[in-house]
Design an enzyme around this catalytic site. Structure first.
Site, PDB file in Angstrom:
ATOM      1  N   ASP A  16     -11.573  67.182  47.457  1.00 62.67           N
ATOM      2  CA  ASP A  16     -11.657  65.813  46.978  1.00 62.67           C
ATOM      3  C   ASP A  16     -12.337  64.971  48.055  1.00 62.67           C
ATOM      4  OD1 ASP A  16      -9.857  65.474  49.030  1.00 62.67           O
ATOM      5  OD2 ASP A  16      -8.291  64.565  47.816  1.00 62.67           O
ATOM      6  N   ASP A  23     -11.494  61.478  50.340  1.00 59.17           N
ATOM      7  CA  ASP A  23     -10.404  60.561  50.670  1.00 59.17           C
ATOM      8  C   ASP A  23     -10.941  59.315  51.384  1.00 59.17           C
ATOM      9  OD1 ASP A  23      -8.044  62.575  50.196  1.00 59.17           O
ATOM     10  OD2 ASP A  23      -9.480  63.633  51.465  1.00 59.17           O
ATOM     11  N   ASP A  54      -9.309  60.138  46.386  1.00 58.29           N
ATOM     12  CA  ASP A  54      -8.058  59.477  46.770  1.00 58.29           C
ATOM     13  C   ASP A  54      -8.383  58.198  47.518  1.00 58.29           C
ATOM     14  OD1 ASP A  54      -6.524  61.511  45.739  1.00 58.29           O
ATOM     15  OD2 ASP A  54      -6.207  62.511  47.668  1.00 58.29           O
TER      16      ASP A  54
HETATM   17  N1  CTP Z   1      -2.070  63.004  53.253  1.00 60.84           N
HETATM   18  C1  CTP Z   1      -0.965  62.214  53.491  1.00 60.84           C
HETATM   19  N2  CTP Z   1      -0.170  61.815  52.462  1.00 60.84           N
HETATM   20  C2  CTP Z   1      -0.446  62.169  51.196  1.00 60.84           C
HETATM   21  C3  CTP Z   1      -1.583  62.961  50.927  1.00 60.84           C
HETATM   22  C4  CTP Z   1      -2.383  63.367  51.993  1.00 60.84           C
HETATM   23  O1  CTP Z   1      -0.695  61.895  54.626  1.00 60.84           O
HETATM   24  N3  CTP Z   1       0.321  61.770  50.201  1.00 60.84           N
HETATM   25  C5  CTP Z   1      -2.924  63.394  54.391  1.00 60.84           C
HETATM   26  C6  CTP Z   1      -2.756  64.821  54.836  1.00 60.84           C
HETATM   27  O2  CTP Z   1      -2.391  64.863  56.185  1.00 60.84           O
HETATM   28  C7  CTP Z   1      -4.124  65.425  54.690  1.00 60.84           C
HETATM   29  C8  CTP Z   1      -5.064  64.264  54.435  1.00 60.84           C
HETATM   30  O3  CTP Z   1      -4.228  63.184  54.024  1.00 60.84           O
HETATM   31  O4  CTP Z   1      -4.516  66.064  55.872  1.00 60.84           O
HETATM   32  C9  CTP Z   1      -6.072  64.569  53.383  1.00 60.84           C
HETATM   33  O5  CTP Z   1      -5.452  65.231  52.292  1.00 60.84           O
HETATM   34  P1  CTP Z   1      -6.221  66.246  51.372  1.00 60.84           P
HETATM   35  O6  CTP Z   1      -7.306  65.557  50.653  1.00 60.84           O
HETATM   36  O7  CTP Z   1      -5.204  66.936  50.527  1.00 60.84           O
HETATM   37  O8  CTP Z   1      -6.752  67.341  52.401  1.00 60.84           O
HETATM   38  P2  CTP Z   1      -8.118  67.476  53.200  1.00 60.84           P
HETATM   39  O9  CTP Z   1      -7.747  67.738  54.603  1.00 60.84           O
HETATM   40  O10 CTP Z   1      -9.004  66.295  52.937  1.00 60.84           O
HETATM   41  O11 CTP Z   1      -8.746  68.791  52.594  1.00 60.84           O
HETATM   42  P3  CTP Z   1      -9.795  68.921  51.363  1.00 60.84           P
HETATM   43  O12 CTP Z   1     -11.117  68.949  52.020  1.00 60.84           O
HETATM   44  O13 CTP Z   1      -9.456  70.189  50.680  1.00 60.84           O
HETATM   45  O14 CTP Z   1      -9.612  67.730  50.486  1.00 60.84           O
HETATM   46 MN    MN Z   2      -9.417  65.626  50.986  1.00 58.01          MN
HETATM   47 MN    MN Z   3      -6.867  64.010  49.145  1.00 57.29          MN
END
Ligand code: CTP
Ligand code: MN
Ligand code: MN
Length: 451
Positions: free
Chosen positions: A275, A277, A375
């Site tokens: 995704d 963020d 997100d």
């Molecule tokens: N996070 C958080 N609280 C949440 C969701 C996520 O603190 N409710 C933090 C996590 O520490 C995570 C970061 O936000 O490391 C990003 O989350 P995510 O998008 O799930 O992971 P990514 O590291 O961005 O991996 P990807 O590239 O697969 O999206």
């Molecule tokens: Mn992510």
């Molecule tokens: Mn995310």
């Protein structure tokens, strides 16, 4: 060296090219190439036959017609060095994948969508000019005392693959429960509990679920199934950048002084993510409360207009959660693993025309757009540094930071605060560096947090 032929074999091998291929080609747009190094000749032959029997085209020679390169090499960097030396024009558009993509595809009998976990990533860390990473003398048990680039990450991950490979692949392939739960939870909106419930009800496939009359999918799950292919396909850096532009435009139309920051994996320099963020806030305390609802409203209005064009909005799905964070309760605030800031989980419709170099979509996909998970989180400005640190990840890095704070410093850290138990006070921070300073840690750059 990797690309130099090693010892000549004693006897000539059977020439596969001479064997007539009677298998029917089912997937015209997919051409595999299996890298022999590490896989070995006999396993490569076996996997080639297996794939061909399932209607896949497998090329004997690596050329620009190949779309999917599959390797069991544990060293991402060595593989990429070799690939780059092969003089391929189409290398940037080829999928370079580990064996998990291949086994998934064989199991499903079709080329499965490429996900982040399948990729052998070519990511060499880039440091800003002048900045050199400080060497860490000994390897700490805490990831927050280590500098882990995406390159390191791949090495660790693929080493694991190498050690357990031949047994693990076969074992995992045969574990029906594991595979079914993995499949079900890969749908946006389906958690482990729901997956388990469906498994116990005897359901094994998506069609089982979608044709079972007693199952009522909630809106999130419906959207998850509707956009399954898109959402399970990796998001590229170029796509993340395009989404950044779209969000930036929306945010600044609402509040000119808004602050928008990329977080998550892309801030850590990853080439692909599941995704994108973002963190968004405004300097005016309290104003952030209406920020996300305003952004969502604006995205809702962002539809394609014009005669005869289906009015398809950019906002395909939105799950908004208002803030439950109350700063006045700070002294008594329970330590929260859950993030209390306002946030929304979105699925946006991203047009190819907005993405430099085009979408990361299948060759046979002519829609000109794809769905992407986004997100957004919106902390008040005085929590910005903590939120940014928390949302940048990686999850392992965050876990280790908290563990370090707690056991080495008698402090509590979460996405909102840092609390010093010895002094009985909350520590203020305006930058991530302030937080590292409070913890007595050397600053670790975002691209070094890929633990
Ligand atoms: N996070 C958080 N609280 C949440 C969701 C996520 O603190 N409710 C933090 C996590 O520490 C995570 C970061 O936000 O490391 C990003 O989350 P995510 O998008 O799930 O992971 P990514 O590291 O961005 O991996 P990807 O590239 O697969 O999206
Ligand atoms: Mn992510
Ligand atoms: Mn995310």
């Amino acid at each position: 060296m990797f690309h130099t032929p090693i010892v000549p074999r004693k006897r000539p091998r059977p020439v596969e090219a001479g064997v007539p291929r009677r298998e029917q080609v089912k997937f015209e747009n997919v051409r595999l190439y299996l890298v022999e190094r590490k896989m070995g000749h006999s396993r490569r032959s076996f996997l080639t036959q297996l794939a061909r029997s399932k209607g896949f085209m497998v090329e004997d020679v690596l050329s620009d017609t190949v779309t999917h390169v599959v390797s069991e090499d544990s060293q991402a960097s060595a593989l990429w060095t070799w690939l780059k030396g092969c003089d391929l024009k189409n290398l940037p558009s080829m999928h370079v994948l580990d064996i998990s993509w291949f086994t998934d595809s064989m199991r499903e009998g079709r080329p499965v969508a490429v996900e982040t976990r399948h990729l052998v990533q070519d990511t060499v860390p880039t440091f800003p000019e002048g900045a050199t990473p400080t060497p860490v003398a000994t390897v700490s048990q805490y990831a927050c005392q280590r500098r882990t680039s995406t390159e390191n990450y791949n090495k660790i991950f693929t080493d694991i693959l190498q050690c357990g490979r031949s047994f693990e692949v076969e074992k995992i392939l045969s574990d029906e429960r594991y595979q079914t739960l993995k499949l079900f939870t890969s749908v946006f909106g389906v958690g482990p509990k729901t997956a388990e419930k469906w498994y116990r009800a005897g359901l094994r496939s998506f069609s089982d679920i979608l044709t079972e009359p007693s199952i009522h999918l909630n809106r999130m799950q419906q959207t998850g199934f509707l956009h399954y292919k898109d959402i399970s396909r990796a998001v590229s850096k170029a796509e993340a950048r395009a989404l950044g532009n779209i969000i930036d435009e929306a945010v600044h139309a609402i509040t000119p002084d808004a602050v928008l920051a990329l977080t998550g994996g892309f801030r850590r320099g990853k080439e692909f993510g599941h995704d994108v963020d973002f963190l968004v806030t405004t300097p005016e305390l309290g104003r952030e409360k209406s920020l996300l609802p305003d952004i969502i409203d604006r995205l809702k209005q962002d539809t394609e207009s014009g005669p005869r064009v289906q009015r398809e909005g950019i906002l395909l799905y939105c799950d908004y959660q208002a803030s439950t964070f109350d700063i006045s309760k700070l002294p008594s605030l329970r330590f929260e693993a859950m993030d209390l800031f306002a946030k929304c989980f979105l699925i946006l419709r991203l047009k190819g025309s907005k993405v430099e170099g085009g979408l990361n979509s299948a060759a046979e996909d002519h829609r000109g757009w794809r769905a992407v998970r986004v997100d957004l989180v919106s902390p008040p400005m005085d929590r910005y540094a903590y939120a940014l640190l928390g949302w940048t990840g990686s999850r392992q890095f965050e876990r280790d930071l908290r563990r370090f704070a707690r056991f080495e410093r008698q402090m509590r850290l979460d996405n909102h605060i840092l609390y010093d138990k010895t002094k009985n006070e909350f520590l203020a921070a305006t930058t991530e560096k302030d937080i590292f300073d409070h913890l007595g840690l050397e600053y670790i750059e975002p691209w070094q947090r890929n633990a």
